[in-house]
Design a protein around this motif. Structure first.
Motif, PDB file in Angstrom:
ATOM      1  N   ILE A 149       0.895  -1.159   0.060  1.00  0.00           N
ATOM      2  CA  ILE A 149       0.065   0.076  -0.029  1.00  0.00           C
ATOM      3  C   ILE A 149       0.970   1.289   0.105  1.00  0.00           C
ATOM      4  N   THR A 160      -4.755   6.517  -2.510  1.00  0.00           N
ATOM      5  CA  THR A 160      -3.867   5.322  -2.267  1.00  0.00           C
ATOM      6  C   THR A 160      -3.640   4.979  -3.770  1.00  0.00           C
ATOM      7  N   GLU A 199      -7.868  -4.755  -3.328  1.00  0.00           N
ATOM      8  CA  GLU A 199      -7.248  -4.305  -2.108  1.00  0.00           C
ATOM      9  C   GLU A 199      -7.236  -2.690  -2.299  1.00  0.00           C
ATOM     10  N   VAL A 229      -8.834  -0.279   0.654  1.00  0.00           N
ATOM     11  CA  VAL A 229      -8.106   0.596   1.419  1.00  0.00           C
ATOM     12  C   VAL A 229      -8.922   2.067   1.095  1.00  0.00           C
ATOM     13  N   ARG A 259     -10.287   4.457   4.050  1.00  0.00           N
ATOM     14  CA  ARG A 259      -9.936   6.097   4.088  1.00  0.00           C
ATOM     15  C   ARG A 259     -11.238   6.929   3.830  1.00  0.00           C
TER      16      ARG A 259
END
Length: 128
Positions: free
Chosen positions: A6, A40, A87, A91, A95
């Motif tokens: 990440i 991200t 993923e 994320v 967030r």
């Protein structure tokens, strides 16, 4: 074994090498400015080599956007792109994003549907 990282902030050379293989694009982009403003980004690494990538841009609020999903051609058909998008989805939700958008060409419809995206109406203007 391929591992996901990440926000790895890969170097310009790493991203250029992946871009060249995945897209055939010789154009060098300044990803540092892009990635510093992203919600991200996820890198897929085989040992220390970047073999896959996805970026999640956002509006600073509740909307996020999947961009630049790519996997090195020799690593395709192993589920890496699916892992990257899932993923990135996780994320982005963690967030604070409430909506995740993805624009894609018709031949990628089944891939993005398998990742959980559903078709919607949208508009597009080509500016260049």
């Amino acid at each position: 074994m391929v591992t996901l990282r990440i926000d790895p902030f890969p170097s310009a050379d790493e991203l250029y090498a992946l871009w060249l293989e995945a897209w055939g694009s010789h154009e060098r982009k300044d990803f540092s400015a892009i990635l510093s403003r992203s919600l991200t980004h996820i890198g897929a690494y085989e040992n220390s080599q970047l073999v896959g990538f996805v970026n999640v841009a956002w509006d600073g609020g509740i909307h996020a956007f999947i961009l630049d999903t790519c996997v090195h051609p020799r690593m395709r058909r192993q589920g890496i792109a699916t892992r990257l998008v899932k993923e990135a989805t996780r994320v982005a939700q963690h967030r604070g994003a409430q909506w995740l958008h993805a624009d894609f060409e018709p031949h990628l419809s089944s891939f993005y549907r398998a990742c959980g995206f559903r078709p919607t109406e949208a508009g597009l203007i080509r500016l260049k």
